[in-house]
Write an enzyme that holds these catalytic residues in place. Structure first.
Site, PDB file in Angstrom:
ATOM      1  N   HIS A 181       0.856  -1.195   0.000  1.00 27.91           N
ATOM      2  CA  HIS A 181       0.000   0.000   0.000  1.00 27.91           C
ATOM      3  C   HIS A 181       0.884   1.234   0.000  1.00 27.91           C
ATOM      4  O   HIS A 181       1.941   1.252   0.613  1.00 27.91           O
ATOM      5  CB  HIS A 181      -0.901   0.022   1.241  1.00 27.91           C
ATOM      6  CG  HIS A 181      -2.065   0.946   1.102  1.00 27.91           C
ATOM      7  ND1 HIS A 181      -1.969   2.273   1.379  1.00 27.91           N
ATOM      8  CD2 HIS A 181      -3.328   0.727   0.666  1.00 27.91           C
ATOM      9  CE1 HIS A 181      -3.142   2.848   1.137  1.00 27.91           C
ATOM     10  NE2 HIS A 181      -3.986   1.928   0.707  1.00 27.91           N
ATOM     11  N   ASP A 210      -7.978  -5.176  -0.264  1.00 23.13           N
ATOM     12  CA  ASP A 210      -8.456  -6.046  -1.351  1.00 23.13           C
ATOM     13  C   ASP A 210      -8.091  -7.517  -1.158  1.00 23.13           C
ATOM     14  O   ASP A 210      -8.571  -8.370  -1.899  1.00 23.13           O
ATOM     15  CB  ASP A 210      -7.864  -5.542  -2.681  1.00 23.13           C
ATOM     16  CG  ASP A 210      -8.415  -4.172  -3.029  1.00 23.13           C
ATOM     17  OD1 ASP A 210      -7.613  -3.253  -3.277  1.00 23.13           O
ATOM     18  OD2 ASP A 210      -9.640  -4.011  -2.998  1.00 23.13           O
TER      19      ASP A 210
HETATM   20  C1  SDX Z   1      -6.135   0.139  -3.077  1.00 17.68           C
HETATM   21  O1  SDX Z   1      -4.265   4.600  -2.107  1.00 17.68           O
HETATM   22  C2  SDX Z   1      -5.238   4.001  -1.499  1.00 17.68           C
HETATM   23  O2  SDX Z   1      -5.682   4.386  -0.433  1.00 17.68           O
HETATM   24  C3  SDX Z   1      -5.831   2.841  -2.262  1.00 17.68           C
HETATM   25  C4  SDX Z   1      -6.869   1.983  -1.526  1.00 17.68           C
HETATM   26  C5  SDX Z   1      -8.140   2.758  -1.273  1.00 17.68           C
HETATM   27  O3  SDX Z   1      -8.875   2.397  -0.330  1.00 17.68           O
HETATM   28  O4  SDX Z   1      -8.459   3.667  -2.080  1.00 17.68           O
HETATM   29  O5  SDX Z   1      -6.336   1.525  -0.301  1.00 17.68           O
HETATM   30  C6  SDX Z   1      -7.293   0.778  -2.360  1.00 17.68           C
HETATM   31  O6  SDX Z   1      -5.861   0.489  -4.196  1.00 17.68           O
HETATM   32  C7  SDX Z   1      -5.300  -0.865  -2.348  1.00 17.68           C
HETATM   33  C8  SDX Z   1      -4.073  -1.375  -3.200  1.00 17.68           C
HETATM   34  C9  SDX Z   1      -4.587  -2.459  -4.161  1.00 17.68           C
HETATM   35  N1  SDX Z   1      -3.530  -2.805  -5.116  1.00 17.68           N
HETATM   36  C10 SDX Z   1      -2.896  -4.010  -5.036  1.00 17.68           C
HETATM   37  O7  SDX Z   1      -3.090  -4.825  -4.151  1.00 17.68           O
HETATM   38  C11 SDX Z   1      -1.913  -4.261  -6.173  1.00 17.68           C
HETATM   39  C12 SDX Z   1      -0.621  -4.860  -5.621  1.00 17.68           C
HETATM   40  N2  SDX Z   1       0.096  -3.797  -4.845  1.00 17.68           N
HETATM   41  C13 SDX Z   1       1.067  -3.026  -5.544  1.00 17.68           C
HETATM   42  O8  SDX Z   1       0.929  -2.869  -6.898  1.00 17.68           O
HETATM   43  C14 SDX Z   1       1.581  -1.814  -4.751  1.00 17.68           C
HETATM   44  O9  SDX Z   1       1.859  -2.248  -3.482  1.00 17.68           O
HETATM   45  C15 SDX Z   1       0.699  -0.578  -4.680  1.00 17.68           C
HETATM   46  C16 SDX Z   1       0.263  -0.117  -6.023  1.00 17.68           C
HETATM   47  C17 SDX Z   1      -0.499  -0.821  -3.839  1.00 17.68           C
HETATM   48  C18 SDX Z   1       1.528   0.533  -4.023  1.00 17.68           C
HETATM   49  O10 SDX Z   1       2.581   0.821  -4.868  1.00 17.68           O
HETATM   50  P1  SDX Z   1       3.693   1.924  -4.508  1.00 17.68           P
HETATM   51  O11 SDX Z   1       3.380   2.605  -3.238  1.00 17.68           O
HETATM   52  O12 SDX Z   1       3.904   2.757  -5.737  1.00 17.68           O
HETATM   53  O13 SDX Z   1       4.981   1.047  -4.191  1.00 17.68           O
HETATM   54  P2  SDX Z   1       5.964   0.507  -5.296  1.00 17.68           P
HETATM   55  O14 SDX Z   1       5.205  -0.065  -6.454  1.00 17.68           O
HETATM   56  O15 SDX Z   1       6.964   1.578  -5.559  1.00 17.68           O
HETATM   57  O16 SDX Z   1       6.645  -0.718  -4.503  1.00 17.68           O
HETATM   58  C19 SDX Z   1       7.696  -0.499  -3.583  1.00 17.68           C
HETATM   59  C20 SDX Z   1       8.506  -1.801  -3.582  1.00 17.68           C
HETATM   60  C21 SDX Z   1       8.960  -2.207  -4.993  1.00 17.68           C
HETATM   61  O17 SDX Z   1      10.119  -3.014  -4.839  1.00 17.68           O
HETATM   62  P3  SDX Z   1      11.589  -2.281  -5.092  1.00 17.68           P
HETATM   63  O18 SDX Z   1      11.559  -1.686  -6.469  1.00 17.68           O
HETATM   64  O19 SDX Z   1      11.699  -1.244  -3.974  1.00 17.68           O
HETATM   65  O20 SDX Z   1      12.571  -3.423  -4.940  1.00 17.68           O
HETATM   66  O21 SDX Z   1       7.666  -2.889  -3.126  1.00 17.68           O
HETATM   67  C22 SDX Z   1       7.497  -3.823  -4.185  1.00 17.68           C
HETATM   68  C23 SDX Z   1       7.856  -3.107  -5.469  1.00 17.68           C
HETATM   69  O22 SDX Z   1       8.301  -4.035  -6.473  1.00 17.68           O
HETATM   70  N3  SDX Z   1       6.086  -4.203  -4.168  1.00 17.68           N
HETATM   71  C24 SDX Z   1       5.615  -5.440  -4.384  1.00 17.68           C
HETATM   72  C25 SDX Z   1       4.226  -5.344  -4.225  1.00 17.68           C
HETATM   73  N4  SDX Z   1       3.892  -4.088  -3.923  1.00 17.68           N
HETATM   74  C26 SDX Z   1       5.037  -3.381  -3.901  1.00 17.68           C
HETATM   75  N5  SDX Z   1       6.251  -6.602  -4.697  1.00 17.68           N
HETATM   76  C27 SDX Z   1       5.444  -7.696  -4.857  1.00 17.68           C
HETATM   77  N6  SDX Z   1       4.082  -7.686  -4.721  1.00 17.68           N
HETATM   78  C28 SDX Z   1       3.457  -6.539  -4.406  1.00 17.68           C
HETATM   79  N7  SDX Z   1       2.117  -6.519  -4.280  1.00 17.68           N
END
Ligand code: SDX
Length: 428
Positions: A307, A364
């Protein structure tokens, strides 16, 4: 006492910018004079460090895993309130007294139907159309049937548009489900409360008496409360940005529906179940998929994990996880997908990759398991998220309009070609 300004040293000069203090949480540097004084802009992909506005509606503490709607903890509202009351709270800032509650509920019931012509629009879609695309279209089409709600200026007009939107949107969400099942479209029943009414519009069959299962309605009510608002997330920021151009409420909400559809945002609840089903059909090899999620060369992500704000457990995920246990045992459902989800959570929370990046289950991760148990097909999960988020979108849109926020128009750092002259095609 933290300092109330920051000093920027640039080009041999020093510039001071005030620090804006909120009630709780982040403090912000007011950089409204930055470009005119220094010629500089800020650059912050995905607005990870940038506030777009000030708001008094919802507060998240990402480190504590805390979520407050108008100051009330989500845990208390989920346990003691109901979705209609939470809608009133988000829109008006205070919990309603009995009289205000009854008036609010009655005002919504006045609009508890949709123009018959709207059925012609939904008829034009193929049954396999994704419900979020249908919902976004129908939501924008509402403008045509309610032109007065387009240019709501006064608080009264905004409240009227909100109550109308709340009533109609429940129909549109129910109709997107009915469309996929080839079932006739129901109108509302004013003898029921908001969530009962929605549940009946979704599941009432034309040839049977309809019975309300109270524990299913209670579970739905709780899920809608948990999704009702969440600060300046992607879809809410979209609704605010579109509304900042003084676009009408319905079209602004329609843009929020489209933003929520994305699998990185609200579409994740559908993607989680698809991921769990994929792991199940691949022999339930959870360790294989944890390894894929950690592999930089593999674009597989653990959907429902991570998140932007929560760097601890998403408080909503905790409540939904507990509720899914109750619902599944009450319904006598043994869902292999839940077992896989629990295994994924256990392994991930002990794995350094997830621990270092503070990746926890989000809202989710478990919600799809409950929606599935309540009888909703996977492609309807994000529609359920949209119905829950509707009051938050409206409250944030109303706040943006009443605060007179300026039209949103971010700057950029240009990386394209320098100025050059046109070359006729025979000289290229
Ligand atoms: C919602 O914003 C809100 O409030 C949203 C929400 C709401 O109520 O409105 O809470 C609802 O959208 C919840 C999130 C649902 N999405 C998912 O579950 C999709 C999977 N999660 C990711 O795509 C990610 O965690 C996000 C999109 C939720 C957040 O992304 P960020 O903050 O941009 O973080 P990032 O992509 O820069 O990740 C940071 C690191 C990275 O690794 P490094 O490059 O530092 O090595 O964490 C890793 C990412 O690769 N990472 C994950 C991961 N999420 C982040 N690795 C594996 N699986 C994951 N799910």
């Amino acid at each position: 006492m933290p300092e109330n300004k920051v000093v920027l040293h640039y080009g041999g000069n020093s510039y001071e910018y005030p620090v804006v203090e909120g009630t709780i949480g982040d403090r912000g540097i007011d950089i409204s004079q930055l470009r005119s004084q220094t010629g500089l802009i800020t650059l912050d992909y995905g607005f990870k460090n940038t506030g777009s506005t000030s708001s008094g509606i919802t507060f998240l503490d990402g480190d504590k895993g805390e979520l407050l709607y108008r100051g009330y903890p989500i845990e208390e509202l989920a346990e003691k309130s109901n979705f209609t009351e939470v809608m009133y709270l988000l829109l008006n800032g205070e919990l309603p007294g009995k009289k205000d509650y009854d008036t609010f509920e009655a005002n919504i019931k006045v609009h508890n139907y949709v123009a018959e012509e709207m059925k012609k629009i939904i008829d034009a879609f193929p049954r396999y159309a994704h419900p979020m695309g249908v919902l976004s279209t129908l939501t924008s089409a509402l403008t045509a049937f309610n032109p007065k709600a387009v240019d709501a200026q006064s608080v009264e007009d905004l409240n009227h548009a909100a109550e109308l939107m709340i009533a109609k949107f429940a129909h549109l969400c129910a109709w997107t489900y009915r469309k996929t099942q080839g079932l006739p479209l129901n109108h509302g029943d004013n003898s029921l409360n908001y969530v009962e009414n929605f549940y009946k519009m979704v599941f009432r069959l034309p040839n049977e008496e309809f019975e309300l299962d109270t524990y299913i309605v209670d579970a739905l009510d709780k899920l809608l409360i948990l999704h009702a608002d969440h600060e300046q997330n992607c879809s809410t920021s979209t609704v605010r940005l579109v509304g900042s151009a003084h676009t009408g409420l319905f079209a602004s909400i329609s843009s929020g529906v489209s933003a929520l559809w994305g699998p990185l945002h609200g579409g994740a609840n559908q993607a989680v179940i698809e991921m769990l089903e994929r792991i199940k059909s691949d022999g339930g090899d959870v360790a294989k998929y944890i390894a894929k999620a950690k592999d930089k060369n593999d674009n597989f992500r653990l959907m429902g994990f991570g998140h932007r704000v929560y760097k601890n457990f998403d408080p909503r995920a905790k409540i939904i996880k507990k509720a899914s246990d109750v619902i599944l045992s009450k319904m006598g459902i043994k869902d292999k997908a839940l077992d896989i989800a629990l295994q994924l959570e256990k392994i991930a929370l002990e794995d350094d990759y997830f621990i270092e990046r503070k990746l926890y289950p989000n809202v989710d991760f478990y919600s799809g398991i409950i929606y599935k148990a309540l009888g909703f097909p996977t492609e309807m999960f994000t529609v359920m998220f949209a119905l829950g988020r509707l009051p938050g979108w409206i409250a944030q849109w109303k706040e943006m309009r009443l605060n007179g926020d300026p039209i949103g128009r971010p700057r950029q750092v240009y990386t394209g070609a320098k100025k050059r002259n046109f070359v006729p095609i025979d000289q290229r």
